[in-house]
Design an enzyme around this catalytic site. Structure first.
Site, PDB file in Angstrom:
ATOM      1  N   ARG A   3     -48.030  36.654 -46.816  1.00  0.00           N
ATOM      2  CA  ARG A   3     -48.033  36.812 -45.357  1.00  0.00           C
ATOM      3  C   ARG A   3     -49.417  37.168 -44.838  1.00  0.00           C
ATOM      4  O   ARG A   3     -50.332  37.513 -45.591  1.00  0.00           O
ATOM      5  CB  ARG A   3     -47.046  37.904 -44.947  1.00  0.00           C
ATOM      6  CG  ARG A   3     -47.443  39.293 -45.429  1.00  0.00           C
ATOM      7  CD  ARG A   3     -46.448  40.341 -44.994  1.00  0.00           C
ATOM      8  NE  ARG A   3     -46.798  41.632 -45.576  1.00  0.00           N
ATOM      9  CZ  ARG A   3     -46.746  42.778 -44.922  1.00  0.00           C
ATOM     10  NH1 ARG A   3     -46.335  42.818 -43.674  1.00  0.00           N
ATOM     11  NH2 ARG A   3     -47.071  43.912 -45.518  1.00  0.00           N
TER      12      ARG A   3
ATOM     13  N   GLY B  34     -50.301  49.225 -51.721  1.00  0.00           N
ATOM     14  CA  GLY B  34     -50.819  49.500 -53.059  1.00  0.00           C
ATOM     15  C   GLY B  34     -52.191  48.914 -53.304  1.00  0.00           C
ATOM     16  O   GLY B  34     -53.052  49.553 -53.921  1.00  0.00           O
TER      17      GLY B  34
ATOM     18  N   ASP C 243     -53.296  54.714 -46.496  1.00  0.00           N
ATOM     19  CA  ASP C 243     -53.603  54.231 -47.846  1.00  0.00           C
ATOM     20  C   ASP C 243     -54.850  54.914 -48.403  1.00  0.00           C
ATOM     21  O   ASP C 243     -54.910  55.246 -49.595  1.00  0.00           O
ATOM     22  CB  ASP C 243     -53.821  52.709 -47.826  1.00  0.00           C
ATOM     23  CG  ASP C 243     -52.581  51.957 -47.340  1.00  0.00           C
ATOM     24  OD1 ASP C 243     -51.464  52.429 -47.601  1.00  0.00           O
ATOM     25  OD2 ASP C 243     -52.751  50.908 -46.697  1.00  0.00           O
TER      26      ASP C 243
END
Length: 323
Positions: free
Chosen positions: A98, A49, A264
């Site tokens: 992460r 996102g 993306d």
């Protein structure tokens, strides 16, 4: 002649519950045991996102990125997003955001991608993500829920998101895989963007022919699982299925440096054009151009606006054909 007016656009919100600080570098050759001397590293704020929001901004659109962040890597992540001027709403978590690690091997031009598991989210934390979304759903706009789910988050999380977005009067777009994808499709979404592998896994089959790919994408539309299915096929192009029929577009011939972020970028181009009021077939052309532009950039870099516009101009017309 007066200055051109900015294109009016419906709002776009993205949700990323498992973002990653992307670290990329290169070395001459990847060899076990030996120390590998690497080039200077590059840091990017990654995750489905957030990458969509970053590309929407690069293409001239407006967006809000809702994402988690925690620990020292989370702080570095926040600074990088601020540097790119991407408006964001941060959901604090106890665990550390992460990292993903990408290494380009100079002698072979192979790319090695190490995708790390995200921090475990408590129930309070993943519910806080839903609360942040609930307070931010843009009526009439678009919500892009994208990326993997970290440990602790229920597999029906994106199904819950889809339900919430629908109740809020917005369009839900999902880009994930596995059980999370299946659960979201059972709830029903506006647009889904699977790869050939992800869609094949959903139907427990291998989509190894053009007809099988078209049939699978069209099946999701026919059952009401999605209004639009944008199936990405790597170097073989992409397929868009809807009640209007099917469109198949090739990818333009470009030099591939890295495939990181291509999906993306594709999704960002698609949703931005829809938000700007463009028809789906036009949005699909921009999406293919954006995904292709992304593979032209090294490591974890994303697409550039001038490349997208140049490649889009050279693409063939997108025409609906019977499914």
């Amino acid at each position: 002649m007066g200055a051109s007016q900015p294109i009016r656009s419906k709002p776009i919100l993205t949700l990323t519950v498992n973002p990653a600080l992307d670290v990329s570098t290169s070395t001459e050759q990847v060899v076990s045991v030996h120390k590998l001397r690497c080039s200077a590293s590059r840091l990017d704020p990654g995750g489905g996102g957030v990458n969509v929001s970053r590309v929407v901004r690069r293409l001239g659109g407006q967006t809000l990125a809702v994402h988690t962040a925690g620990g020292a890597t989370g702080e570095a992540y926040r600074r990088l997003i601020v540097a790119e001027r991407v408006p964001s709403l941060v959901v604090p978590i106890e665990g550390s955001t992460r990292q993903n690690f990408t290494v380009d091997e100079a002698t072979t031009r192979k790319q090695f991608r190490f995708v790390l598991e995200g921090p475990r989210l408590s129930e309070a934390e993943w519910r806080a993500c839903l609360s942040a979304l609930a307070s931010s759903v843009p009526p009439g706009g678009f919500v892009v829920a994208s990326g993997s789910l970290p440990p602790g988050v229920p597999e029906d999380f994106y199904a819950r998101v889809a339900r919430m977005v629908h109740e809020g009067g917005a369009h839900c777009i999902v880009d994930t895989s596995g059980v999370a994808l299946t659960q979201a499709l059972a709830e029903g979404v506006f647009l889904v963007k699977p790869s050939r592998r992800e869609l094949g896994e959903h139907f427990d089959t291998v989509l190894d022919s053009t007809q099988s790919q078209v049939d699978a994408a069209s099946a999701l539309v026919a059952t009401g699982a999605a209004e639009y299915v944008a199936l990405t096929l790597g170097g073989a192009g992409a397929v868009l299925a809807s009640k209007s029929g099917v469109i198949r577009l090739p990818v333009p011939p470009v030099q591939v440096l890295s495939t990181v972020g291509a999906g993306d970028s594709f999704l960002a181009g698609f949703v931005l054009r829809l938000a700007q009021g463009r028809p789906a077939e036009a949005a699909f052309r921009t999406a293919v151009a954006a995904g292709s532009a992304a593979v032209m950039t090294p490591a974890t870099e994303l697409c550039h606006r001038d490349d997208v516009e140049r490649l889009e101009a050279d693409l063939p017309a997108a025409v609906w054909l019977p499914g």
